[in-house]
Design a protein around this motif. Sequence first.
Motif, PDB file in Angstrom:
ATOM      1  N   GLY A 248       0.816  -1.208   0.000  1.00  0.00           N
ATOM      2  CA  GLY A 248       0.000   0.000   0.000  1.00  0.00           C
ATOM      3  C   GLY A 248       0.849   1.257   0.000  1.00  0.00           C
ATOM      4  N   TYR A 249       2.113   1.121  -0.373  1.00  0.00           N
ATOM      5  CA  TYR A 249       3.070   2.244  -0.364  1.00  0.00           C
ATOM      6  C   TYR A 249       2.568   3.425  -1.188  1.00  0.00           C
ATOM      7  CZ  TYR A 249       7.470   4.674  -1.525  1.00  0.00           C
ATOM      8  OH  TYR A 249       8.451   5.621  -1.725  1.00  0.00           O
ATOM      9  N   ASP A 250       2.155   3.163  -2.437  1.00  0.00           N
ATOM     10  CA  ASP A 250       1.700   4.252  -3.303  1.00  0.00           C
ATOM     11  C   ASP A 250       0.419   4.882  -2.773  1.00  0.00           C
ATOM     12  OD1 ASP A 250       3.785   4.061  -5.117  1.00  0.00           O
ATOM     13  OD2 ASP A 250       2.764   2.562  -6.346  1.00  0.00           O
ATOM     14  N   GLU A 251      -0.523   4.037  -2.376  1.00  0.00           N
ATOM     15  CA  GLU A 251      -1.839   4.528  -1.969  1.00  0.00           C
ATOM     16  C   GLU A 251      -1.794   5.280  -0.634  1.00  0.00           C
ATOM     17  OE1 GLU A 251      -2.123   0.924  -4.531  1.00  0.00           O
ATOM     18  OE2 GLU A 251      -1.067   1.424  -2.670  1.00  0.00           O
ATOM     19  N   ILE A 252      -0.925   4.845   0.274  1.00  0.00           N
ATOM     20  CA  ILE A 252      -0.903   5.444   1.607  1.00  0.00           C
ATOM     21  C   ILE A 252       0.259   6.433   1.751  1.00  0.00           C
ATOM     22  CG2 ILE A 252      -0.763   5.003   4.084  1.00  0.00           C
ATOM     23  CD1 ILE A 252      -1.900   2.195   3.516  1.00  0.00           C
ATOM     24  N   PHE A 253       1.479   5.940   1.599  1.00  0.00           N
ATOM     25  CA  PHE A 253       2.632   6.799   1.852  1.00  0.00           C
ATOM     26  C   PHE A 253       2.723   7.936   0.834  1.00  0.00           C
ATOM     27  CE2 PHE A 253       7.007   8.098   1.241  1.00  0.00           C
ATOM     28  CZ  PHE A 253       7.391   8.403   2.534  1.00  0.00           C
ATOM     29  N   VAL A 254       2.731   7.598  -0.452  1.00  0.00           N
ATOM     30  CA  VAL A 254       2.938   8.621  -1.486  1.00  0.00           C
ATOM     31  C   VAL A 254       1.796   9.627  -1.517  1.00  0.00           C
ATOM     32  CG1 VAL A 254       3.127   9.017  -3.973  1.00  0.00           C
ATOM     33  CG2 VAL A 254       4.436   7.179  -2.907  1.00  0.00           C
ATOM     34  N   GLU A 255       0.560   9.152  -1.446  1.00  0.00           N
ATOM     35  CA  GLU A 255      -0.581  10.062  -1.528  1.00  0.00           C
ATOM     36  C   GLU A 255      -0.631  11.016  -0.333  1.00  0.00           C
ATOM     37  OE1 GLU A 255      -2.590  10.623  -4.132  1.00  0.00           O
ATOM     38  OE2 GLU A 255      -1.159   9.248  -5.101  1.00  0.00           O
ATOM     39  N   ASN A 256      -0.289  10.518   0.848  1.00  0.00           N
ATOM     40  CA  ASN A 256      -0.284  11.396   2.017  1.00  0.00           C
ATOM     41  C   ASN A 256       0.931  12.321   2.022  1.00  0.00           C
ATOM     42  OD1 ASN A 256      -2.602  10.888   4.025  1.00  0.00           O
ATOM     43  ND2 ASN A 256      -2.011   8.824   3.395  1.00  0.00           N
TER      44      ASN A 256
END
Length: 296
Positions: A248-256
């Motif tokens: 979930g790196y892109d969905e959670i970390f990058v987006e936030n």
Amino acid sequence: MFIHEVCKKCSLTKKAIYYYEKQGLIRPNIGENGYRNYSDEDVSTLKEIFVLRKLGLTISEIKNVLLSSNKAVSLLKYKYLMDLKREKVMEQQKCLELLIENYNVDKGIDYIDIHLNRSFTIKEKLIQAFPGVYGIFLSVHFGQFLNEKADTAEKEEAYGKIVDFLDKVRITWEMEKYLESVIPLTDQEVIEKMNMTFLNAVEDIENYIVNNQQEIEEYIKFRNSEDYKSTPAFKLQQLLVEFQKSSGYDEIFVENLKILSPSYLEYSEKLQEANKILLERYPQTAKFYRTFSKDG
């Protein structure tokens, strides 16, 4: 003008001037006899470097200032960072005085929560929250976008989601081992140079391709070779891609991170356009597209 005169005008040693030349900050003409001839522009640049180094700026930060179309405005960022440092030191001194007067750790914790935490940058908070390899890797990798505070409710919420993600995500022993072997965590100058290269490339990808065509083609050739597949960097790239897909790196970390850092959001948008142009020019890069991107 020869180097001995430049040294006097700029209050610099010969070795310092040679070092700044090696870093690409000046480019004196070199005659057939091997002597360097420094222009008035070189001298002016060296004077700037002298002042900015005395103010504590790193080589990569100085490069950023020198390349800026508005140098005064670009310095505001570094003044802001110095203000944060001064604020933090003052609060640390007050907390020390409190502990010296009465060594009560609970009161120290309360003081830190109320006063000291607000003076830390996002990058500093991440390093403190995650002293392990991957936490340092992320804070260094994205560090140039995190030299500000989470100073709104929306940013605080985004920071909380990033911390929660990093705290729960599983880092395998193998991935940690390769991170330690590939990422030069202790060499800040190397890291800053790599980051600056990415930023300059994304800012003007067309010009970057023209000026670095040979290096790009050699890099592509190496990335597609069997020799590359035997390197720790290749193994780390595979581990990171798999981790990003499954965690979930892109969905959670990058987006936030885009919410937390407006400068990262701007960079990310330019990065997508740069990757599009790079793929059009060099379709063979598709297989390692994500590793060009600092999103991935």
